[in-house]
Design a protein around this motif. Structure first.
Motif, PDB file in Angstrom:
ATOM      1  N   UNK A   1      -8.050 -30.323   4.519  1.00 20.00           N
ATOM      2  CA  UNK A   1      -6.716 -30.943   4.973  1.00 20.00           C
ATOM      3  C   UNK A   1      -5.958 -29.822   5.539  1.00 20.00           C
TER       4      UNK A   1
ATOM      5  N   UNK B   1       1.281 -37.218  -4.423  1.00 12.29           N
ATOM      6  CA  UNK B   1       0.277 -37.105  -3.367  1.00 12.29           C
ATOM      7  C   UNK B   1       0.609 -38.039  -2.232  1.00 12.29           C
ATOM      8  N   UNK B   2       1.531 -38.714  -2.252  1.00 10.55           N
ATOM      9  CA  UNK B   2       2.072 -39.689  -1.048  1.00 10.55           C
ATOM     10  C   UNK B   2       1.992 -38.934   0.176  1.00 10.55           C
TER      11      UNK B   2
ATOM     12  N   UNK C   1       0.129 -36.990   1.375  1.00  7.91           N
ATOM     13  CA  UNK C   1      -1.280 -36.897   1.893  1.00  7.91           C
ATOM     14  C   UNK C   1      -1.586 -38.385   2.779  1.00  7.91           C
ATOM     15  N   UNK C   2      -1.011 -39.466   2.154  1.00  2.46           N
ATOM     16  CA  UNK C   2      -0.942 -40.903   2.787  1.00  2.46           C
ATOM     17  C   UNK C   2       0.001 -40.761   3.946  1.00  2.46           C
TER      18      UNK C   2
ATOM     19  N   UNK D   1      -2.161 -38.814   6.526  1.00  2.10           N
ATOM     20  CA  UNK D   1      -3.086 -39.743   7.056  1.00  2.10           C
ATOM     21  C   UNK D   1      -2.997 -40.796   7.951  1.00  2.10           C
ATOM     22  N   UNK D   2      -1.870 -41.539   7.576  1.00  2.38           N
ATOM     23  CA  UNK D   2      -1.125 -42.612   8.491  1.00  2.38           C
ATOM     24  C   UNK D   2      -0.992 -42.255   9.652  1.00  2.38           C
TER      25      UNK D   2
ATOM     26  N   UNK E   1      -8.228 -39.630   8.924  1.00  2.00           N
ATOM     27  CA  UNK E   1      -7.048 -40.257   8.491  1.00  2.00           C
ATOM     28  C   UNK E   1      -7.023 -40.870   7.389  1.00  2.00           C
TER      29      UNK E   1
ATOM     30  N   UNK F   1      -7.639 -39.372   3.917  1.00  2.00           N
ATOM     31  CA  UNK F   1      -6.483 -38.698   3.416  1.00  2.00           C
ATOM     32  C   UNK F   1      -5.575 -39.879   3.009  1.00  2.00           C
ATOM     33  N   UNK F   2      -5.342 -40.854   3.704  1.00  2.00           N
ATOM     34  CA  UNK F   2      -4.514 -42.001   3.085  1.00  2.00           C
ATOM     35  C   UNK F   2      -4.998 -42.498   1.954  1.00  2.00           C
TER      36      UNK F   2
ATOM     37  N   UNK G   1      -4.387 -40.022  -1.148  1.00  2.00           N
ATOM     38  CA  UNK G   1      -2.995 -39.950  -1.475  1.00  2.00           C
ATOM     39  C   UNK G   1      -2.498 -41.290  -2.076  1.00  2.00           C
TER      40      UNK G   1
ATOM     41  N   UNK H   1      -1.231 -41.108  -6.060  1.00  2.00           N
ATOM     42  CA  UNK H   1       0.080 -41.418  -6.196  1.00  2.00           C
ATOM     43  C   UNK H   1      -0.248 -42.443  -7.448  1.00  2.00           C
TER      44      UNK H   1
END
Lengths: 241, 323, 288
Positions: free
Chosen positions: B236, B278-279, B281-282, B285-286, C98, C101-102, C105, C109
């Motif tokens: 990451x 961990x949001x 990371x999202x 990623x997005x 990506x 990772x999404x 995450x 969460x």
């Protein structure tokens, strides 16, 4: 100039080039013809080091260049173009011209690309190929014909003694073919040797001094255009009689 | 006008630690400048030659552990430790590069992911050397300074590194060597047939790019004082360099820097606003997905396209030539 | 000797599981030239879904597959159609990165970062053959892998869809010329790949505890498998998976876990250096 002996390359079960023993005459315009799939492009790739032969040798002048990497072969004075014209699409025309390297010294490498003498030389070739007005354009903005001219001009920057052209007239309009032929003749008169793969028979027969005919991966005859044209083996290869 | 505004920006960057109200913001500044230096360094390989490495955190981690171990275990003076470990990593990268650049495109990406995963495993597994998952503690070479002063010092050290990397990228991009790298990016076989020794060019770019990232890693070890293999050898972390460069614009000198100025503070903000979930990371990623889909050329490429014809370019277009 | 036999047997079982987990990756690469870095993330998404269905509704993990498999198939078709198609290989790696990772995450969460596991009483016992002890969960995993892969091969070899898919893999233009709708086939191919992730995830949930970042450990392993097997070759990947599973098992019992995992990277490196097209065919690795 180029002498190959027993050159052979197969992919899986298919033999693309078999026992190709060929001589390219120095100072001449040599042509390589043959039906589709007869191994012409594979032969080009073998000579320029892009692929390695299964067996056989390639000599350039008196040097054995079999299996050498393409850039080292290029440094010896061999330049080539590709069948489907390959340029660097997202670099400017002028920068395309400055990629070719003959000798690599560290200081030259680190020097800026803006070396005035080099740029002048590049402009000279662009003028001769008639695309000097495009020098600041990105290469992808050029028409296909102009891209072909650029590819040739970029090869000439390395001052090659032998130039291999893979279907220079493919997809190009008649006026431009005319210009290409004139240019090739001029360059030949200035001492560049040519080996040209071409399907346009009028162009080949009108321009070349020495014609090599390939069929099914091997040379079947070689000689001046007049002789080759009347050779029964060539007729057979083309007409499949 | 350009010169004046550039000078103002440089002055603002130098004065930043004194302009912000608290040490936390200085700390965030150090991180941002570190990311900017790493992304720019990544871009020596990624932007010029087009080889996308997702594994550059391996060199960061090796630089960090190298420097950290030499200081903590052998008691070397920090500049020596930093220099030796950086040189070692560059050499290592050159060796890895010889193997890695034999494959192109997606296969190369796989190799770089494998590299960082292997390093991560080694760092965690070799407990006697690295301390494993128990973080390695590196004594601060500036024990006399309190935390805030240390941030201030390292802010300027990282800024100097950033300047050095930017200079290196700029020099390379306008050299014949850089021209060769771009030719490799556009069409590798063609470049080779024109006499460009592509393999050597790629290995040098790989090693140079790793060298500056290793320097950043070494400085990080001295600054942060504690190394956790899971963080320093994480894919990451390596991907953030890619994201920053892509977002800012890979073909532009200042693209990665711009990307870092957006992504790094945003990451810190997420951490504060959303806590340790961990949001983030999202979100990363997005963002990566959106950049790849809608602006793979980055912000600067967009801006540049609008006005590139007004200037008279010489050999290079502004897209490839930098400032 | 017993130790070696134990390592060999466990390695074989694990290798079967690896073959299942890597099959999807090969399929994506074959059909689309996409290195799908997010495949392991989707594996664990499936594992978490299995966990939820198991703890929420008391479903047996194996009984969740009729729900997760069609769901993942649809998701795969959608992903391919909406975002992945038309990207060059390099960009698609970054895009799927990506996605990984999404997914990670979101899992973190929703489920927090702590370990979850699904344990069934039938899965905790072992089968003893002489001195060799084989846990039932590993045996179940192995057989599910065998059945799924057999079904997959049957689909690829026997069905009309399979023929269209192989035609698309081998020569997209020619396939289009003879009337294969390559875009649609590619979408379904992607769907099938992700469907194998649903099966794989269920099996993973059964045999190992997991947390949201677990997928990172798998990316490198699975990538190594498909490269060693020859990128794009489903059968090659299966053979490489067994090979690496056995190597890992043997090193695990004789040296330690770190070296066992490092074997994957060693094989990857050696394959790339000596035989970039992979041990079991595949001619595409060099170009993509």
């Amino acid at each position: 100039m180029i002498t190959t002996a027993g050159l052979r390359k197969s992919y899986g079960g298919v033999t693309a080039v078999r026992d190709a023993t060929v001589e390219v005459l120095p100072g001449k315009i040599n042509a390589l013809i043959g039906p589709n799939g007869s191994g012409k492009t594979t032969f080009f790739n073998l000579v320029t080091g892009l692929i390695k032969p299964d067996s056989g040798t390639v000599h350039y002048r008196d040097t054995d260049i079999t299996g050498r990497s393409p850039h080292r072969i290029a440094h010896l004075g061999l330049g080539r173009t590709f069948q489907l014209c390959r340029i660097f699409p997202r670099m400017t025309v002028l920068e395309n011209m400055l990629v070719a390297v003959r000798r690599t010294r560290l200081r030259e490498l680190l020097a800026g690309i803006g070396n005035p003498a080099e740029i002048e030389r590049a402009r000279g070739w662009l003028r001769r190929t008639g695309i000097e007005h495009m020098e600041t354009a990105e290469a992808r903005e050029l028409s296909y014909g102009q891209q072909k001219l650029l590819e040739l001009a970029a090869v000439l920057m390395a001052e090659p003694e032998l130039i291999l052209l893979d279907e220079p007239a493919g997809g190009v309009n008649p006026a431009l073919i005319e210009r290409l032929v004139t240019l090739i003749r001029e360059l030949n008169a200035e001492g560049h040797t040519f080996l040209v793969v071409e399907h346009n028979m009028d162009m080949v027969m009108g321009m070349s001094d020495h014609v090599i005919v390939f069929d099914r991966g091997a040379p079947i005859c070689a000689g001046p255009p007049r002789q080759v044209r009347s050779d029964p083996r060539v007729l057979e290869a083309y007409l499949g009689v | 006008m350009r010169i004046v505004s550039s000078l103002l920006l440089v002055a603002a960057a130098l004065a930043y630690p004194w302009l912000v109200p608290n040490y936390y913001l200085v700390y965030a500044g150090v991180l941002t400048v570190m990311y900017a230096a790493m992304a720019t360094s990544w871009n020596i390989l990624g932007g010029l030659s087009g080889y996308v490495s997702l594994g550059h955190s391996a060199f960061f981690g090796l630089g960090a552990y190298g420097t950290g171990l030499l200081v903590a275990r052998l008691g070397w003076p920090w500049p020596l430790a930093l220099g030796v470990s950086t040189a070692g990593v560059a050499l290592f990268a050159a060796l890895v590069g010889v193997a890695a650049v034999r494959v192109r495109g997606a296969s190369f990406v796989i190799v770089t992911i494998a590299l960082v995963s292997a390093m991560n495993l080694l760092a965690q597994g070799w407990r006697s050397l690295t301390g494993g998952s128990v973080a390695l503690q590196v004594p601060s070479p500036f024990a006399g300074l309190h935390r805030g002063q240390t941030h201030l010092l390292f802010y300027h050290l990282f800024l100097a590194l950033l300047a050095a990397v930017l200079l290196a990228w700029w020099l390379i991009s306008r050299s014949r060597y850089g021209s060769g790298l771009r030719a490799i990016r556009e069409d590798e076989d063609k470049a080779e047939s024109l006499g460009v020794p592509t393999a050597a060019y790629k290995v040098v770019a790989f090693a140079l790019s790793a060298l500056f990232v290793a320097l950043a890693g070494g400085l990080y070890a001295l600054w942060f004082g504690s190394l956790d293999p899971i963080f320093v050898f994480s894919v990451v972390f390596g991907a953030s360099m890619v994201l920053m460069s892509l977002l800012g614009g890979r073909r532009h000198l200042l693209g990665p820097l711009l990307g870092a100025l957006i992504v790094a503070p945003a990451g810190e903000y997420f951490l504060i606003a959303l806590g340790e979930t961990q949001i983030h990371l999202t979100a990363t990623g997005v963002l990566l997905v959106l950049v790849v889909l809608f602006m793979p050329e980055g912000i600067l490429a967009r801006r540049w396209r609008r006005d590139h014809n007004r200037r008279a370019p010489q050999v290079l277009r502004r897209s490839d030539g930098g400032a | 000797m017993t130790l070696l036999l134990q390592g060999l047997a466990l390695g074989l079982l694990t290798g079967g599981l690896y073959a299942l987990l890597a099959a999807g990756l090969s399929l994506y690469f074959g059909v689309m030239r996409v290195v799908m870095v997010a495949h392991p993330a989707f594996l664990f998404l499936a594992a978490y879904l299995t966990y939820s269905l198991h703890t929420g509704f008391g479903l047996d993990p194996l009984a969740t597959m009729p729900i997760t498999v069609p769901l993942f198939f649809g998701l795969g078709v959608l992903l391919q159609r909406v975002i992945i198609r038309g990207l060059d290989p390099m960009m698609s790696v970054l895009l799927t990165f990506g996605l990984a990772l999404t997914v990670e995450g979101l899992l973190g969460t929703i489920y927090t970062g702590s370990y979850k596991s699904v344990s069934m009483d039938y899965a905790t016992r072992s089968l003893s053959l002489g001195e060799v002890h084989l846990p039932y969960d590993k045996i179940i995993a192995f057989w599910i892998a065998v059945i799924t892969l057999t079904a997959l091969f049957a689909l690829l070899v026997k069905s009309r869809f399979g023929r269209a898919l192989r035609a698309t893999v081998q020569h997209p233009e020619a396939a289009r010329l003879v009337g294969v709708r390559t875009e649609r086939v590619a979408g379904y191919g992607f769907g099938v790949g992700l469907a194998t992730a649903a099966v794989g995830g269920t099996v993973l949930a059964l045999v190992t505890p997991f947390f949201p970042a677990s997928h990172w450990a798998w990316i490198g392993k699975l990538m190594a498998i498909i490269v060693v097997g020859g990128l794009g070759s489903v059968l090659g990947a299966a053979l490489a998976a067994i090979l690496l599973g056995v190597v890992e098992g043997l090193v695990l019992v004789t040296v330690d876990a770190t070296w066992a995992t490092l074997m994957f990277y060693a094989f990857l490196l050696v394959t790339l250096l000596l035989r970039p097209q992979g041990l079991f065919g595949g001619r595409l690795a060099h170009r993509f």
